[in-house]
Motif scaffolding. Structure first.
Motif, PDB file in Angstrom:
ATOM      1  N   VAL A 127       0.855  -1.092   0.142  1.00  0.00           N
ATOM      2  CA  VAL A 127      -0.102   0.021   0.024  1.00  0.00           C
ATOM      3  C   VAL A 127       0.823   1.285  -0.201  1.00  0.00           C
ATOM      4  O   VAL A 127       2.071   1.299   0.391  1.00  0.00           O
ATOM      5  CB  VAL A 127      -0.936  -0.125   1.367  1.00  0.00           C
ATOM      6  CG1 VAL A 127      -1.969  -1.213   0.961  1.00  0.00           C
ATOM      7  CG2 VAL A 127      -0.187  -0.016   2.639  1.00  0.00           C
ATOM      8  N   GLY A 128       0.430   2.518  -0.315  1.00  0.00           N
ATOM      9  CA  GLY A 128       1.059   3.591  -0.691  1.00  0.00           C
ATOM     10  C   GLY A 128       1.831   4.008   0.563  1.00  0.00           C
ATOM     11  O   GLY A 128       3.199   4.319   0.167  1.00  0.00           O
ATOM     12  N   GLY A 129       1.554   4.192   1.793  1.00  0.00           N
ATOM     13  CA  GLY A 129       2.347   4.698   2.794  1.00  0.00           C
ATOM     14  C   GLY A 129       3.443   3.601   3.008  1.00  0.00           C
ATOM     15  O   GLY A 129       4.681   4.139   3.252  1.00  0.00           O
ATOM     16  N   VAL A 130       3.425   2.351   2.853  1.00  0.00           N
ATOM     17  CA  VAL A 130       4.245   1.265   3.380  1.00  0.00           C
ATOM     18  C   VAL A 130       5.501   1.668   2.207  1.00  0.00           C
ATOM     19  O   VAL A 130       6.614   1.534   2.722  1.00  0.00           O
ATOM     20  CB  VAL A 130       3.671  -0.189   3.484  1.00  0.00           C
ATOM     21  CG1 VAL A 130       4.822  -0.927   3.548  1.00  0.00           C
ATOM     22  CG2 VAL A 130       2.738   0.002   4.537  1.00  0.00           C
ATOM     23  N   ALA A 131       5.121   1.554   0.825  1.00  0.00           N
ATOM     24  CA  ALA A 131       6.128   1.814  -0.038  1.00  0.00           C
ATOM     25  C   ALA A 131       6.813   3.078   0.165  1.00  0.00           C
ATOM     26  O   ALA A 131       8.038   3.094   0.208  1.00  0.00           O
ATOM     27  CB  ALA A 131       5.258   1.928  -1.478  1.00  0.00           C
ATOM     28  N   TRP A 132       6.243   4.287   0.243  1.00  0.00           N
ATOM     29  CA  TRP A 132       7.092   5.599   0.683  1.00  0.00           C
ATOM     30  C   TRP A 132       7.845   5.066   1.985  1.00  0.00           C
ATOM     31  O   TRP A 132       9.003   5.765   2.210  1.00  0.00           O
ATOM     32  CB  TRP A 132       6.250   6.620   0.840  1.00  0.00           C
ATOM     33  CG  TRP A 132       5.604   7.061  -0.330  1.00  0.00           C
ATOM     34  CD1 TRP A 132       4.331   7.193  -0.934  1.00  0.00           C
ATOM     35  CD2 TRP A 132       6.462   7.502  -1.660  1.00  0.00           C
ATOM     36  NE1 TRP A 132       4.087   7.516  -2.272  1.00  0.00           N
ATOM     37  CE2 TRP A 132       5.464   7.798  -2.756  1.00  0.00           C
ATOM     38  CE3 TRP A 132       7.598   7.881  -1.773  1.00  0.00           C
ATOM     39  CZ2 TRP A 132       5.660   8.163  -3.902  1.00  0.00           C
ATOM     40  CZ3 TRP A 132       8.376   8.534  -3.126  1.00  0.00           C
ATOM     41  CH2 TRP A 132       7.081   8.655  -3.994  1.00  0.00           C
ATOM     42  N   ASP A 133       7.445   4.470   2.806  1.00  0.00           N
ATOM     43  CA  ASP A 133       8.268   4.427   4.394  1.00  0.00           C
ATOM     44  C   ASP A 133       9.617   3.694   4.005  1.00  0.00           C
ATOM     45  O   ASP A 133      10.472   4.116   4.631  1.00  0.00           O
ATOM     46  CB  ASP A 133       7.467   3.562   5.208  1.00  0.00           C
ATOM     47  CG  ASP A 133       6.214   4.456   5.870  1.00  0.00           C
ATOM     48  OD1 ASP A 133       6.156   5.503   5.690  1.00  0.00           O
ATOM     49  OD2 ASP A 133       5.516   3.703   6.710  1.00  0.00           O
ATOM     50  N   TYR A 134       9.602   2.655   3.139  1.00  0.00           N
ATOM     51  CA  TYR A 134      10.774   1.951   3.149  1.00  0.00           C
ATOM     52  C   TYR A 134      11.576   2.472   1.594  1.00  0.00           C
ATOM     53  O   TYR A 134      12.849   2.197   1.804  1.00  0.00           O
ATOM     54  CB  TYR A 134      10.420   0.340   2.969  1.00  0.00           C
ATOM     55  CG  TYR A 134      10.090  -0.153   4.232  1.00  0.00           C
ATOM     56  CD1 TYR A 134      10.466  -0.331   5.495  1.00  0.00           C
ATOM     57  CD2 TYR A 134       8.479  -0.232   4.396  1.00  0.00           C
ATOM     58  CE1 TYR A 134      10.299  -0.883   6.666  1.00  0.00           C
ATOM     59  CE2 TYR A 134       7.962  -0.642   5.676  1.00  0.00           C
ATOM     60  CZ  TYR A 134       8.898  -0.738   6.581  1.00  0.00           C
ATOM     61  OH  TYR A 134       8.257  -1.305   7.979  1.00  0.00           O
TER      62      TYR A 134
END
Length: 395
Positions: A19-26
């Motif tokens: 999901v979007g937020g997880v992708a940006w986090d890592y």
């Protein structure tokens, strides 16, 4: 080593939770290290079935997750398209083939295990510095201390944490006198989320007119059991968000929450005036996540109870992205005001009344607060600064 070109492996959970937020986090870590000139690779080996956000279930089929990671690099970092390795269920390789990744591991200088998400590669170089990065402070340290039985494979996880050479944390107040996070025997060093500022220039350029809502993206409850330390129970985010249930009426402003997780009271939130959307559904891709933030006036959010009660100094990766998009953030204080200059782009609150006043303060001088948000992103979260310091501290 700090001035050398390093071969770096960064782990994450972008395939497990696509999901979007997880992708940006890592994945901003990989892009950031590459921009500093390092030879960097993404690796994921969580031994777990990935979540399928469209079907809303865990699945043995890795196709969606594989395509998701490939699309991220193709869209946001095309020069890194051949530098990721997803080892599905610790068995089958996607992206890089296994022999190519094994050669990278054999010659790596730094293994950064973000969130302790992955197993340490079996053939990692003996000279490689292994770094555990705690992104869930309080929770992780309690688990290390108490080894709570409801946490699956907790003993193996604790042993893996201990096997790292360095231990970093997002609890930037961990050495503060008011922080009660158990440090155990680890020499914790502090760090924070790196943000690739130019990848957020699109959202930052979009005007945030006064009709747009204040928003946040959240998981209501991520805990699978009771988190207890020294007889005190600590809670997830929903417990704190309950305190803001009446906020739409108190602030007389549009407030919107994209929420997922267990037992989220969606109907009750709506009854009190919150605009409610499904969190994973509204932000499923990295572009959707950026669009949701761009269509916001600013962020209004609590933190997990454990972050607040233990005075961790944690600051949200999501909030850092709001700042990079030029959106002021009104967020619950975890002790970070001893680290950041609060009041300019970043406004902290402890009570609902303080949250209302912070929103009104921003609205009274929105243009200046929006500029201050961008300034805070550049000063505190610019990936060049954050990751250069990280390299220095790791070596």
């Amino acid at each position: 080593m700090a001035g050398s070109r390093l071969r770096i492996i960064v782990t994450g959970l972008a395939a497990l939770y696509p999901v979007g937020g997880v992708a940006w986090d890592y994945l901003q870590y990989i892009v950031g290290f590459a921009r500093l000139g390092h030879d960097v690779y993404y690796h994921e080996d969580s031994w777990s079935w990935p979540y399928h956000p469209i079907q809303k279930t865990y699945t043995a089929d890795p196709t969606y997750s594989v395509d998701y990671i490939a699309d991220f690099f193709k869209t946001y970092a095309p020069d890194l398209t051949g530098r990721w390795h997803y080892l599905h269920l610790h068995d089958r390789s996607y992206g890089m083939d296994r022999s190519a990744f094994d050669e990278v591991a054999r010659t790596a200088d730094l293994f950064l295990n973000v969130s302790g998400a992955c197993m340490i590669p079996e053939n990692l170089s003996a000279n490689c510095v292994k770094v555990f990065l705690d992104t869930d402070p309080g929770y992780n340290q309690i688990m290390l201390s108490e080894r709570l039985s409801w946490s699956e494979n907790v003993d193996r996880w604790c042993a893996t944490v201990a096997a790292h050479d360095r231990h970093f944390t997002y609890a930037e107040n961990i050495h503060g006198a008011d922080c009660i996070v158990p440090r155990m025997d680890f020499a914790w060093k502090t760090t924070r989320m790196p943000v690739i500022l130019d990848l957020w220039s699109g959202p930052a350029a979009e005007p945030a007119d006064s009709a747009r809502p204040w928003t946040t993206i959240m998981t209501w409850n991520a805990f699978k059991g009771k988190l207890v330390y020294k007889g005190v129970e600590y809670f997830s985010k929903g417990t704190e968000f309950e305190k803001l249930m009446h906020l739409p009426r108190q602030a007389q402003a549009r407030l919107k929450v994209a929420v997922g997780g267990v037992d989220a009271p969606l109907d009750r939130l709506a009854e009190y005036g919150w605009e409610v959307v499904d969190g994973p559904g509204a932000t499923v891709t990295p572009a959707d996540y950026q669009r949701f933030i761009a269509e916001s006036r600013g962020e209004i959010s609590t933190a997990k109870h454990v972050y607040v009660a233990m005075r961790t100094g944690w600051f949200s990766c999501r909030s850092a992205c709001y700042l990079a998009a030029g959106r002021p953030v009104v967020v619950q204080d975890t002790g970070f005001c001893s680290i950041f200059d609060c009041g300019k782009g970043i406004l902290a609150f402890n009570t609902p009344e303080e949250a209302v006043e912070a929103i009104r303060r921003v609205e009274r001088d929105y243009s200046r607060q929006a500029c201050a948000a961008l300034g805070a992103a550049a000063e505190y979260f610019d990936s060049d600064k954050v990751l250069a310091r990280f390299i220095e501290d790791a070596f």
